[in-house]
Write an enzyme that holds these catalytic residues in place. Structure first.
Site, mmCIF file in Angstrom:
data_model
loop_
_atom_site.group_PDB
_atom_site.id
_atom_site.type_symbol
_atom_site.label_atom_id
_atom_site.label_comp_id
_atom_site.label_asym_id
_atom_site.label_seq_id
_atom_site.Cartn_x
_atom_site.Cartn_y
_atom_site.Cartn_z
ATOM 1 N N LYS A 1 0.129 4.231 -0.263
ATOM 2 C CA LYS A 1 -0.513 5.411 0.351
ATOM 3 C C LYS A 1 -0.288 6.640 -0.534
ATOM 4 O O LYS A 1 -0.264 6.513 -1.757
ATOM 5 C CB LYS A 1 -0.023 5.597 1.791
ATOM 6 C CG LYS A 1 -0.161 4.304 2.609
ATOM 7 C CD LYS A 1 0.036 4.470 4.086
ATOM 8 C CE LYS A 1 -0.125 3.119 4.773
ATOM 9 N NZ LYS A 1 -0.017 3.174 6.223
ATOM 10 N N HIS B 1 -9.395 0.926 4.868
ATOM 11 C CA HIS B 1 -8.121 1.132 5.569
ATOM 12 C C HIS B 1 -8.363 2.045 6.774
ATOM 13 O O HIS B 1 -9.172 2.972 6.703
ATOM 14 C CB HIS B 1 -7.089 1.752 4.612
ATOM 15 C CG HIS B 1 -5.708 1.726 5.198
ATOM 16 N ND1 HIS B 1 -5.292 2.646 6.132
ATOM 17 C CD2 HIS B 1 -4.681 0.862 5.027
ATOM 18 C CE1 HIS B 1 -4.051 2.341 6.492
ATOM 19 N NE2 HIS B 1 -3.658 1.264 5.842
ATOM 20 N N SER C 1 3.834 -1.964 10.337
ATOM 21 C CA SER C 1 5.283 -2.008 10.545
ATOM 22 C C SER C 1 5.895 -3.366 10.207
ATOM 23 O O SER C 1 6.825 -3.829 10.866
ATOM 24 C CB SER C 1 5.643 -1.586 11.976
ATOM 25 O OG SER C 1 5.214 -0.259 12.210
ATOM 26 N N GLU D 1 -4.958 -4.982 10.458
ATOM 27 C CA GLU D 1 -3.940 -3.962 10.696
ATOM 28 C C GLU D 1 -4.237 -3.234 12.003
ATOM 29 O O GLU D 1 -5.104 -2.350 12.034
ATOM 30 C CB GLU D 1 -3.938 -2.940 9.551
ATOM 31 C CG GLU D 1 -3.681 -3.552 8.193
ATOM 32 C CD GLU D 1 -3.160 -2.507 7.195
ATOM 33 O OE1 GLU D 1 -2.096 -2.749 6.630
ATOM 34 O OE2 GLU D 1 -3.799 -1.461 7.024
ATOM 35 N N ASN E 1 0.874 -1.175 0.000
ATOM 36 C CA ASN E 1 0.000 0.000 0.000
ATOM 37 C C ASN E 1 0.910 1.224 0.000
ATOM 38 O O ASN E 1 1.485 1.560 1.026
ATOM 39 C CB ASN E 1 -0.895 -0.038 1.250
ATOM 40 C CG ASN E 1 -1.747 1.210 1.373
ATOM 41 O OD1 ASN E 1 -1.799 2.039 0.455
ATOM 42 N ND2 ASN E 1 -2.423 1.351 2.502
ATOM 43 N N GLY F 1 2.821 2.422 10.833
ATOM 44 C CA GLY F 1 3.758 3.535 10.697
ATOM 45 C C GLY F 1 4.432 3.929 12.001
ATOM 46 O O GLY F 1 5.063 4.971 12.101
ATOM 47 N N GLU G 1 -6.779 4.438 7.941
ATOM 48 C CA GLU G 1 -6.579 5.873 7.688
ATOM 49 C C GLU G 1 -7.831 6.472 7.053
ATOM 50 O O GLU G 1 -8.158 7.634 7.279
ATOM 51 C CB GLU G 1 -5.335 6.073 6.801
ATOM 52 C CG GLU G 1 -4.057 5.844 7.605
ATOM 53 C CD GLU G 1 -2.886 5.309 6.794
ATOM 54 O OE1 GLU G 1 -2.915 5.364 5.562
ATOM 55 O OE2 GLU G 1 -1.933 4.816 7.447
HETATM 56 P P1 13P Z 1 3.270 0.478 7.647
HETATM 57 O O1 13P Z 1 3.817 -0.800 7.069
HETATM 58 O O2 13P Z 1 3.966 1.698 7.149
HETATM 59 O O3 13P Z 1 3.166 0.416 9.139
HETATM 60 O O4 13P Z 1 1.768 0.612 7.098
HETATM 61 C C1 13P Z 1 0.924 -0.475 7.160
HETATM 62 C C2 13P Z 1 -0.309 -0.162 6.405
HETATM 63 O O5 13P Z 1 -1.096 0.678 6.816
HETATM 64 C C3 13P Z 1 -0.552 -0.861 5.148
HETATM 65 O O6 13P Z 1 -1.846 -0.642 4.678
#
Ligand code: 13P
Length: 250
Positions: free
Chosen positions: A11, A96, A213, A168, A9, A174, A98
């Site tokens: 982002k 997601h 992560s 997740e 992803n 992150g 976010e």
């Molecule tokens: P990170 O791997 O940067 O923690 O992000 C995970 C994520 O949100 C994938 O959709």
């Protein structure tokens, strides 16, 4: 036999030319990774087309990061599932954390997006996961169960067969904090149980990915767990070598 999936992803990262380079890097290195691993990259909308073009014939699949709730029409700024599918996308990430957190996505919105995705033959990667407060209050099982019941339970058996789930935990995204392999396995097994209560044995064929992560140094341990079928990778998907190394962790 469940699919093993490593999905990136991206982002809101990379410019179009960088995205194409990154995708090509993944395709170039893929030969060194077990054929059993299915790679998916999910770039921003703006470079879906060029990334899809650059990955033709490589076996690396492409997904979008979201789609609209509506079919078409006066919805300024939205991108429809039909548009994404017309470009040659195979997957779409939905729900997601976010998007739930910053853009107010609810189960109601996600039910519509799921429908739009399936109408256009896109395979959703449906994300679930609890935040830190919910984990500390030991409510993570309830939160994840509700996220699944309110959306996934509305799918037909045929639709469910195309679904990928990503667990997740928000506190691991992150942050550099990863769930331990045991924590991941515990909740992945729970998710599969919840799915089994509705879809029976078909739950055993559903790929459940871990995200948060995940990197080359921890992927091996997490992926060794029986109910973890791969990863949805954020930061580490932005470097082809790291992304590929996560694939090698299987
Ligand atoms: P990170 O791997 O940067 O923690 O992000 C995970 C994520 O949100 C994938 O959709």
């Amino acid at each position: 036999m469940r699919k093993k999936i490593v999905a990136g992803n991206w982002k809101m990262n990379t410019l179009p030319a960088e995205g194409v380079e990154l995708a090509k890097g993944v395709a170039r290195g893929k030969g060194e990774v077990c054929d059993c691993v299915n790679f998916i990259v999910c770039p921003p909308f703006t470079h879906l087309s060029s990334v899809i073009e650059s990955l033709k014939g490589t076996g690396v699949a492409v997904g979008a990061q979201d789609c609209a709730t509506e079919v078409k029409g006066a919805y300024t700024g939205e991108v429809s599932a039909q548009m994404i599918a017309a470009l040659g996308c195979e997957y779409v990430i939905l729900g997601h954390s976010e998007r739930r957190q910053y853009y107010g996505e609810t189960s109601e919105t996600l039910n519509k997006k799921m429908e739009r995705a399936f109408e256009n033959n896109l395979k959703p990667i449906y994300c679930v996961g609890e935040n830190l407060e919910e984990r500390e209050a030991e409510r993570h099982f309830d939160v994840v169960k509700a996220q699944i019941e309110e959306v996934v339970f509305n799918l037909s058996e045929e639709q469910f067969a195309k679904l990928v789930i990503a667990y997740e935990p928000v506190w691991a995204i992150g942050t550099g904090k990863t769930a331990t392999a045991e924590q991941a396995e515990e909740i992945h097994a729970f998710i599969r149980e919840v799915l089994r209560s509705k879809f029976g044995a078909a739950a055993d064929d559903c790929a459940i990915l871990y995200g948060g992560s995940c990197k080359p140094s921890n992927a091996g341990e997490i992926f060794s767990k029986p109910n973890v079928d791969g990863g949805l990778i954020g930061g580490a998907a932005l470097k082809a070598d790291d992304f590929l190394a996560i694939g090698k962790a299987f």
